[in-house]
Enzyme design. Structure first.
Site, PDB file in Angstrom:
ATOM      1  N   VAL A  98       8.802 -16.906 -21.914  1.00  0.00           N
ATOM      2  CA  VAL A  98       8.663 -16.650 -22.929  1.00  0.00           C
ATOM      3  C   VAL A  98       9.200 -17.790 -24.311  1.00  0.00           C
ATOM      4  O   VAL A  98       8.185 -17.416 -25.297  1.00  0.00           O
ATOM      5  CB  VAL A  98       8.286 -15.042 -23.057  1.00  0.00           C
ATOM      6  CG1 VAL A  98       9.675 -14.586 -22.889  1.00  0.00           C
ATOM      7  CG2 VAL A  98       7.528 -14.733 -23.793  1.00  0.00           C
ATOM      8  N   LYS A  99       9.837 -17.657 -23.934  1.00  0.00           N
ATOM      9  CA  LYS A  99      10.945 -18.400 -25.047  1.00  0.00           C
ATOM     10  C   LYS A  99      10.471 -18.889 -25.856  1.00  0.00           C
ATOM     11  O   LYS A  99      10.922 -20.097 -26.725  1.00  0.00           O
ATOM     12  CB  LYS A  99      12.788 -18.345 -24.847  1.00  0.00           C
ATOM     13  CG  LYS A  99      12.998 -16.625 -24.407  1.00  0.00           C
ATOM     14  CD  LYS A  99      12.464 -15.540 -25.144  1.00  0.00           C
ATOM     15  CE  LYS A  99      13.375 -15.605 -26.490  1.00  0.00           C
ATOM     16  NZ  LYS A  99      13.210 -14.435 -27.458  1.00  0.00           N
ATOM     17  N   ASP A 100      10.001 -20.338 -24.729  1.00  0.00           N
ATOM     18  CA  ASP A 100       9.385 -21.259 -25.881  1.00  0.00           C
ATOM     19  C   ASP A 100       8.390 -20.958 -26.776  1.00  0.00           C
ATOM     20  O   ASP A 100       8.488 -21.779 -27.332  1.00  0.00           O
ATOM     21  CB  ASP A 100       8.156 -22.121 -24.531  1.00  0.00           C
ATOM     22  CG  ASP A 100       9.127 -22.829 -23.302  1.00  0.00           C
ATOM     23  OD1 ASP A 100      10.311 -22.420 -23.614  1.00  0.00           O
ATOM     24  OD2 ASP A 100       9.037 -23.131 -22.478  1.00  0.00           O
ATOM     25  N   THR A 124      16.555 -18.581 -24.063  1.00  0.00           N
ATOM     26  CA  THR A 124      15.580 -19.282 -25.431  1.00  0.00           C
ATOM     27  C   THR A 124      16.462 -20.327 -25.641  1.00  0.00           C
ATOM     28  O   THR A 124      16.222 -21.727 -26.786  1.00  0.00           O
ATOM     29  CB  THR A 124      16.498 -18.827 -26.411  1.00  0.00           C
ATOM     30  OG1 THR A 124      15.920 -17.499 -26.774  1.00  0.00           O
ATOM     31  CG2 THR A 124      16.041 -18.859 -27.858  1.00  0.00           C
TER      32      THR A 124
END
Lengths: 93, 318
Positions: free
Chosen positions: B61-63, B93
């Site tokens: 999700v950090k993309d 991240t």
């Protein structure tokens, strides 16, 4: 046997803020029991109710993972250093 | 069918070009999939859907947040060719900064707690990031403090993206994740469940969903204890609280126990075919607890990453 135990930040509430404490014991299991006497609640954070090390906790004896030694039965020498390290790093989502 | 006919069929059925111009275009638009077997005991009108963020190019999700923070910093002139991207991270991240930095031609320097999983260390190295390890005894807060120290010593050298306090982080989820969930559930979503690390996912997505309908409940998941085994998650009461995190915007917080979360990650693999990380296990555990209390509802839950980055840990040894 007196050893030094390094405490991670989230458990320092239980050691009155100390990042390092002394404990006694012939092996690691004894040391954990001694820690529990002086700092109630500490052992249950590190061990399962049956006494085994929790899966997300690593204990390092002088920088060596005790799972690669005799685990909780690993014997200790005077002034050994035991570090309690979460197996993973918390904090970023 | 001839190549020409295949192409014509594709163009008829898709508004997307055949190829992407850059891998950064592949961030977001992740699948939403129904959880079927684990939810078998729930009332029949309670549906749980997982948003599979492991489908992002960097695997998490950090993309979304990293790309938005980098592109906003470029637009604002804070990130220029001579600057090194700097931040503290417990892994995902950092992986996102590293691959996006590689694509865009920036150097990346990361402060990471020494006890992140081996896979993360190797992935960061593969993308060419410089990694500084902070004390494993001090977790992600130790990394935050060390990254600031490095920045303050050489502020001209770095662009510090500061994911904990950067409004571009939740904005990525407001524009992306939130809008996608509304579209993918055709507006039926009633509850949103996500774990908290920086709070970017839950804040940005939650805001978008609340704007769509005030009735949608936003539910955060956090470790039940300061000393936990859920990589990436923050126990807020014992941590440096991120500036982008506003607890008053949440409807509820569900504390997730580590062991039950691990067990749920294992069930997701064995019953749903989803190899996901501990934080997805925690989020699913909380979504199921929530589902048990509902008579009817459409619950969307974020699965932040895949499980392949945790194969060296004891996650599946239940």
């Amino acid at each position: 046997m007196a050893v030094k135990v390094r405490i991670p930040t989230p458990l320092r509430k239980l050691t009155n803020g100390a990042d390092e404490v002394k404990a006694d014991g012939a092996n690691i299991k004894d040391v954990l029991n001694d820690l529990e006497k002086n700092f109630p609640g500490l052992k249950e954070r590190i061990c399962e109710p049956d006494g085994a090390l929790r899966r997300f906790v690593n204990l390092y004896l002088n920088d060596e993972d005790i799972r690669f030694k005799d685990n909780l039965a690993t014997t200790l020498k005077e002034n050994d250093e035991l570090s309690i390290i979460p197996a993973i790093a918390g904090g970023v989502f | 069918m001839s190549v020409q006919k295949l192409l014509e069929a594709h163009l008829r059925n898709s508004s997307s070009p055949v190829v992407s111009r850059s891998i950064v275009e592949l961030v977001g638009k992740t699948p939403l999939v129904r959880i079927n077997r684990i939810t078998a005991e729930l009332p029949k009108d309670v549906e749980i859907y997982a948003k599979l963020e492991g489908y992002n190019p960097g695997g998490s999700v950090k993309d979304r947040a990293a790309l938005r923070m980098i592109e906003d910093a470029e637009d604002q002139g804070r990130l220029t060719r001579d600057k090194v991207i700097l931040d503290s991270t417990s892994g995902n991240t950092g992986i996102a900064y590293s691959w996006i930095g590689a694509v865009k031609g920036y150097k990346v320097e990361l402060v990471v707690p020494g006890n992140v999983s081996e896979e993360r260390k190797k992935i960061l190295n593969a993308f060419g990031a410089k990694v500084v390890f902070s004390s494993p005894l001090e977790g992600s807060d130790g990394a935050i403090r060390l990254a600031w120290k490095i920045y303050v010593e050489h502020p001209d050298r770095y662009c510090k993206l500061d994911q904990y306090n950067n409004p571009s982080n939740p904005q990525a989820h407001y524009d992306g994740t939130g809008a996608e969930i509304i579209a993918q559930t055709e507006g039926r979503v009633t509850h949103f469940v996500a774990s908290i690390g920086t709070g970017g996912t839950i804040m940005g997505t939650g805001r978008r969903l609340k704007e769509f309908s005030k009735e949608i409940k936003v539910v955060a998941v956090e470790p039940d204890n300061a000393f936990h085994g859920l990589e990436g998650l923050k126990h807020m009461a014992s941590s440096i609280v991120p500036g982008i995190y506003h607890e008053d915007e949440l409807d509820e917080k569900i504390p997730a126990p580590t062991e039950e979360s691990y067990l749920m990650a294992k069930r997701l693999a064995r019953e749903e075919g989803l190899l996901v990380g501990q934080s997805s296990g925690a989020a699913m555990w909380a979504a199921l607890e929530l589902g048990k209390r509902l008579q009817k509802g459409v619950v969307a839950v974020i699965f932040p990453d895949n499980g392949d980055k945790y194969l060296s840990t004891r996650l599946w040894e239940v």
